[in-house]
Design a protein around this motif. Structure first.
Motif, PDB file in Angstrom:
ATOM      1  N   ARG A 342       0.863  -1.185   0.000  1.00  0.00           N
ATOM      2  CA  ARG A 342       0.000   0.000   0.000  1.00  0.00           C
ATOM      3  C   ARG A 342       0.902   1.238   0.000  1.00  0.00           C
ATOM      4  NH1 ARG A 342      -5.365  -1.104   1.356  1.00  0.00           N
ATOM      5  NH2 ARG A 342      -5.645   1.049   2.048  1.00  0.00           N
ATOM      6  N   LEU A 343       0.845   1.996  -1.090  1.00  0.00           N
ATOM      7  CA  LEU A 343       1.747   3.128  -1.273  1.00  0.00           C
ATOM      8  C   LEU A 343       1.224   4.381  -0.572  1.00  0.00           C
ATOM      9  CD1 LEU A 343       2.500   2.655  -5.068  1.00  0.00           C
ATOM     10  CD2 LEU A 343       4.058   2.169  -3.173  1.00  0.00           C
ATOM     11  N   PRO A 344       2.132   5.274  -0.173  1.00  0.00           N
ATOM     12  CA  PRO A 344       1.693   6.559   0.390  1.00  0.00           C
ATOM     13  C   PRO A 344       0.893   7.350  -0.632  1.00  0.00           C
ATOM     14  CG  PRO A 344       4.036   6.185   0.788  1.00  0.00           C
ATOM     15  CD  PRO A 344       3.600   5.141  -0.177  1.00  0.00           C
ATOM     16  N   THR A 345      -0.073   8.093  -0.164  1.00  0.00           N
ATOM     17  CA  THR A 345      -0.840   8.968  -1.039  1.00  0.00           C
ATOM     18  C   THR A 345       0.026  10.158  -1.435  1.00  0.00           C
ATOM     19  OG1 THR A 345      -2.877   8.356   0.099  1.00  0.00           O
ATOM     20  CG2 THR A 345      -2.937  10.343  -1.257  1.00  0.00           C
ATOM     21  N   GLY A 346       0.128  10.409  -2.738  1.00  0.00           N
ATOM     22  CA  GLY A 346       0.844  11.596  -3.184  1.00  0.00           C
ATOM     23  C   GLY A 346       2.214  11.356  -3.759  1.00  0.00           C
ATOM     24  N   ILE A 347       2.629  10.077  -3.993  1.00  0.00           N
ATOM     25  CA  ILE A 347       3.968   9.873  -4.550  1.00  0.00           C
ATOM     26  C   ILE A 347       3.987  10.041  -6.065  1.00  0.00           C
ATOM     27  CG2 ILE A 347       4.555   8.268  -2.702  1.00  0.00           C
ATOM     28  CD1 ILE A 347       4.455   6.024  -4.803  1.00  0.00           C
ATOM     29  N   PHE A 348       2.782  10.070  -6.671  1.00  0.00           N
ATOM     30  CA  PHE A 348       2.723  10.274  -8.114  1.00  0.00           C
ATOM     31  C   PHE A 348       2.490  11.749  -8.415  1.00  0.00           C
ATOM     32  CE2 PHE A 348       1.466   5.821  -7.571  1.00  0.00           C
ATOM     33  CZ  PHE A 348       2.433   5.228  -8.354  1.00  0.00           C
ATOM     34  N   TYR A 379       1.704  -5.003   3.144  1.00  0.00           N
ATOM     35  CA  TYR A 379       2.614  -4.065   3.823  1.00  0.00           C
ATOM     36  C   TYR A 379       2.032  -2.660   3.699  1.00  0.00           C
ATOM     37  CZ  TYR A 379       7.007  -2.084   5.531  1.00  0.00           C
ATOM     38  OH  TYR A 379       7.962  -1.444   6.288  1.00  0.00           O
ATOM     39  N   ASP A 380       1.863  -2.006   4.838  1.00  0.00           N
ATOM     40  CA  ASP A 380       1.256  -0.674   4.865  1.00  0.00           C
ATOM     41  C   ASP A 380       2.343   0.392   4.927  1.00  0.00           C
ATOM     42  OD1 ASP A 380      -0.265   1.548   5.135  1.00  0.00           O
ATOM     43  OD2 ASP A 380      -0.995   1.111   7.144  1.00  0.00           O
ATOM     44  N   LEU A 381       2.645   0.987   3.778  1.00  0.00           N
ATOM     45  CA  LEU A 381       3.580   2.112   3.733  1.00  0.00           C
ATOM     46  C   LEU A 381       2.828   3.439   3.705  1.00  0.00           C
ATOM     47  CD1 LEU A 381       6.643   2.588   3.624  1.00  0.00           C
ATOM     48  CD2 LEU A 381       6.497   2.565   1.136  1.00  0.00           C
ATOM     49  N   ARG A 382       1.498   3.354   3.770  1.00  0.00           N
ATOM     50  CA  ARG A 382       0.677   4.562   3.658  1.00  0.00           C
ATOM     51  C   ARG A 382       0.477   5.245   5.013  1.00  0.00           C
ATOM     52  NH1 ARG A 382      -4.558   3.503   0.452  1.00  0.00           N
ATOM     53  NH2 ARG A 382      -2.929   3.135  -1.088  1.00  0.00           N
ATOM     54  N   SER A 389      -0.658  17.049  -1.021  1.00  0.00           N
ATOM     55  CA  SER A 389      -1.171  17.336  -2.364  1.00  0.00           C
ATOM     56  C   SER A 389      -0.070  17.306  -3.395  1.00  0.00           C
ATOM     57  CB  SER A 389      -1.853  18.710  -2.380  1.00  0.00           C
ATOM     58  OG  SER A 389      -0.928  19.722  -2.007  1.00  0.00           O
ATOM     59  N   THR A 390       1.188  17.224  -2.948  1.00  0.00           N
ATOM     60  CA  THR A 390       2.316  17.139  -3.872  1.00  0.00           C
ATOM     61  C   THR A 390       3.056  15.838  -3.630  1.00  0.00           C
ATOM     62  OG1 THR A 390       3.696  18.351  -2.300  1.00  0.00           O
ATOM     63  CG2 THR A 390       2.593  19.631  -4.016  1.00  0.00           C
ATOM     64  N   ALA A 391       3.954  15.495  -4.553  1.00  0.00           N
ATOM     65  CA  ALA A 391       4.669  14.229  -4.462  1.00  0.00           C
ATOM     66  C   ALA A 391       5.543  14.173  -3.217  1.00  0.00           C
ATOM     67  CB  ALA A 391       5.522  14.024  -5.715  1.00  0.00           C
ATOM     68  N   LEU A 392       5.657  12.987  -2.645  1.00  0.00           N
ATOM     69  CA  LEU A 392       6.532  12.774  -1.502  1.00  0.00           C
ATOM     70  C   LEU A 392       7.868  12.257  -2.013  1.00  0.00           C
ATOM     71  CD1 LEU A 392       3.957  10.929   0.768  1.00  0.00           C
ATOM     72  CD2 LEU A 392       4.801  13.234   1.114  1.00  0.00           C
ATOM     73  N   PRO A 393       8.922  13.087  -2.057  1.00  0.00           N
ATOM     74  CA  PRO A 393      10.166  12.671  -2.690  1.00  0.00           C
ATOM     75  C   PRO A 393      10.999  11.716  -1.860  1.00  0.00           C
ATOM     76  CG  PRO A 393      10.409  14.861  -1.780  1.00  0.00           C
ATOM     77  CD  PRO A 393       8.969  14.465  -1.562  1.00  0.00           C
ATOM     78  N   GLY A 394      10.815  11.712  -0.529  1.00  0.00           N
ATOM     79  CA  GLY A 394      11.741  10.983   0.311  1.00  0.00           C
ATOM     80  C   GLY A 394      11.198   9.695   0.895  1.00  0.00           C
ATOM     81  N   VAL A 395      10.320   9.002   0.191  1.00  0.00           N
ATOM     82  CA  VAL A 395       9.761   7.753   0.707  1.00  0.00           C
ATOM     83  C   VAL A 395      10.870   6.698   0.782  1.00  0.00           C
ATOM     84  CG1 VAL A 395       8.100   5.910   0.312  1.00  0.00           C
ATOM     85  CG2 VAL A 395       7.490   8.276  -0.220  1.00  0.00           C
ATOM     86  N   ASP A 396      10.981   6.042   1.940  1.00  0.00           N
ATOM     87  CA  ASP A 396      12.003   5.023   2.164  1.00  0.00           C
ATOM     88  C   ASP A 396      11.353   3.648   2.040  1.00  0.00           C
ATOM     89  OD1 ASP A 396      14.098   3.466   2.883  1.00  0.00           O
ATOM     90  OD2 ASP A 396      14.368   4.305   4.883  1.00  0.00           O
ATOM     91  N   TYR A 397      11.785   2.881   1.048  1.00  0.00           N
ATOM     92  CA  TYR A 397      11.209   1.562   0.804  1.00  0.00           C
ATOM     93  C   TYR A 397      12.035   0.442   1.423  1.00  0.00           C
ATOM     94  CZ  TYR A 397       8.464   4.120  -2.642  1.00  0.00           C
ATOM     95  OH  TYR A 397       7.625   5.025  -3.241  1.00  0.00           O
ATOM     96  N   ALA A 398      13.085   0.791   2.177  1.00  0.00           N
ATOM     97  CA  ALA A 398      13.987  -0.231   2.718  1.00  0.00           C
ATOM     98  C   ALA A 398      13.260  -1.183   3.655  1.00  0.00           C
ATOM     99  CB  ALA A 398      15.159   0.434   3.437  1.00  0.00           C
ATOM    100  N   GLY A 399      12.331  -0.648   4.470  1.00  0.00           N
ATOM    101  CA  GLY A 399      11.599  -1.512   5.391  1.00  0.00           C
ATOM    102  C   GLY A 399      10.767  -2.545   4.659  1.00  0.00           C
ATOM    103  N   PHE A 400      10.120  -2.116   3.561  1.00  0.00           N
ATOM    104  CA  PHE A 400       9.319  -3.061   2.789  1.00  0.00           C
ATOM    105  C   PHE A 400      10.202  -4.124   2.142  1.00  0.00           C
ATOM    106  CE2 PHE A 400       7.897  -4.111  -1.575  1.00  0.00           C
ATOM    107  CZ  PHE A 400       6.895  -5.015  -1.226  1.00  0.00           C
ATOM    108  N   VAL A 401      11.320  -3.705   1.532  1.00  0.00           N
ATOM    109  CA  VAL A 401      12.200  -4.671   0.870  1.00  0.00           C
ATOM    110  C   VAL A 401      12.726  -5.684   1.880  1.00  0.00           C
ATOM    111  CG1 VAL A 401      14.360  -4.948  -0.415  1.00  0.00           C
ATOM    112  CG2 VAL A 401      12.837  -3.038  -0.950  1.00  0.00           C
TER     113      VAL A 401
END
Length: 497
Positions: A342-348, A379-382, A389-401
């Protein structure tokens, strides 16, 4: 698998800044970021071809003529004419070279600015020596924030792509495809991963297969297909002189696939089409006007037996009724749908878009008819990221991986506050086979009068993003239907000469 340090050099940040500053100059003259990068990429291909022809050893004459000296020596008053003649000549070539310049047009109407870009910018660098592909990727990342043109619809955040690729681990026996490839990000990152983890003892036959079509994709819009092909060339995924282009221009949903893959990685477009526009596919489980549901069916048809896929989907795919419920039931039966991110809202590029990533395998059907899916891990990354309302540039996916445990049996996974599993019996028992699964507990904060306003605001954001996506699709359709040689703002260039 232990992490491997990439051999690729870092890009020249000063060069990126200079190129981006020139984009700002052109934007004032009406050239969008996407048009600028397309133009810049074409010029870099011409300059690289000239450099390859001039080198003392292993020289290549890819184009058959030296287009670059013709550009740099052209008088300014004739520069646009010379440039358009070169584009027309190369567009008629077969293979990848013809696709690189298919319907290409000059998008810089001011000859003085075009001359500056050619002579003062592109001509001053040796593009064969550096990591040109990374430079273009950096520019594409910046361009993806250009919401006015909808450019971001073709660009999936690279940190997300890298995390997905790290999870699925492309190997030397894989055939990798993206049926909605945009600028080619998934294909490039899969190729980079394979290069960085290239094993010893690879046979000549395996190398030949990797060099001849192990990576391929489809893109609907001509301009984006050109940009994707150029991007793949600059990253070394394919060659300019390749006889069979690795990108096909067209609608991936129009017909059943003629070629399948062991690995499908894609972020298909969201939205709907009218019934008359949506193709009927006998190999699909059901008919629907939802493009994202049709792409999910298409991904299943693209996969070889024992293949695997990662697909970015809007959250509506997880709970939509009617055709959506039927497709989810069939997908759980035919595939091992094992992980949902589940992706964070606003990364696109469009704020408010809620999306997730489905990871699935396609095994042989079970003889007893039981579902291929046994357990879905979510996995809840949200929840840890506040919607913006704008893209989130610093999302860390290391925990999910880390939780995904790439290359390890899923039986070794462990549940955490952000990572839970659900049996297929649990999933099928849910009303409508709703896969919009909550991992973390709902917020225990007390009710406030501001909550309805926040909900309305999020709803407005979602409506706005849908409208933005629809407008972008109209723009893409207009581009696709434009007759060959016709400019967007006037008669064809032959009439102008």
């Amino acid at each position: 698998m232990n992490p491997t340090v990439s051999y690729r050099p870092r890009h020249d940040q000063a060069l990126v800044e200079r190129l981006w500053n020139f984009a700002n100059v052109l934007r004032d003259g009406g050239t969008s970021g996407l048009e600028y990068i397309e133009q810049l990429s074409s010029l870099i291909v011409l300059k690289r071809a000239y450099e390859q022809h001039q080198r003392p050893l292993n020289w290549q004459h890819v184009l058959g003529f030296d287009a670059w000296p013709r550009l740099t020596s052209a008088k300014r008053d004739h520069l646009i004419t010379v440039y358009e003649q070169i584009l027309d000549e190369l567009a008629s070539r077969p293979g990848t070279l013809g696709l690189l310049f298919r319907r290409a047009q000059n998008r810089i109407p001011d000859p003085a600015l075009l001359h500056r870009l050619i002579v003062d910018v592109v001509d001053r660098y040796q593009w064969s020596a550096g990591d040109t592909g990374v430079v273009i990727e950096e520019l594409l990342a910046r361009m993806s924030t250009d919401t006015k043109t909808g450019a971001g619809q073709y660009f999936t955040p690279r940190p997300l792509i890298e995390a997905i690729v790290e999870c699925v681990q492309p190997g030397i026996d894989d055939t990798v495809t993206d049926p909605a490839c945009g600028t080619g990000g998934f294909l490039i990152k899969a190729f980079d991963y394979l290069v960085d983890h290239f094993p010893s003892g690879v046979t000549a036959a395996q190398r030949q297969r990797l060099n001849e079509g192990a990576f391929f994709g489809t893109e609907l819009v001509d301009a984006t297909a050109r940009l994707a092909t150029t991007n793949l060339v600059l990253h070394g995924v394919t060659r300019v002189d390749e006889a069979h282009p690795c990108i096909t221009v067209g609608d991936a949903l129009a017909r059943p696939p003629v070629r399948r893959a062991t690995l499908v990685l894609t972020n298909p477009p969201f939205g709907r089409r009218s019934t008359s526009e949506e193709p009927y596919r006998e190999d699909f489980w059901t008919a629907t006007t939802s493009r994202q549901l049709n792409f999910l069916q298409h991904v299943h048809s693209l996969l070889e037996t024992d293949g695997r896929a990662a697909v970015v989907v809007p959250d509506s795919v997880l709970f939509e009724g009617g055709a959506g419920e039927l497709i989810r039931r069939r997908l759980l039966a035919a595939c091992d749908v094992h992980t949902l991110l589940r992706l964070p809202t606003g990364i696109f590029y469009a704020g408010g878009v809620k999306a997730s990533v489905l990871f699935l395998d396609k095994p042989d059907p079970h003889p007893d008819g039981s579902p291929s899916t046994k357990r879905l891990w979510v996995y809840d990354l949200r929840s840890p990221h506040k919607a913006k309302s704008t893209a989130l540039p610093g999302v860390d996916y290391a925990g999910f991986v880390s939780a995904y445990r790439p290359g390890r049996p899923r039986s070794e996974r462990a549940e955490t506050p952000l990572f839970r599993s659900f049996t297929v019996q649990d999933l099928l028992a849910r009303s409508g086979v709703n896969l919009d699964l909550q991992v973390t507990e709902p917020s225990a904060e007390p009710f406030t009068l501001e909550e309805p306003e926040a909900d309305l605001h999020r709803m407005a954001q979602e409506i706005t993003s849908e409208l933005s996506a629809a407008l972008a699709e109209f723009a893409a359709l207009t581009e696709a239907l434009r007759p060959y040689g016709v400019h967007a703002d006037g008669p064809d260039r032959e009439a102008k000469r």
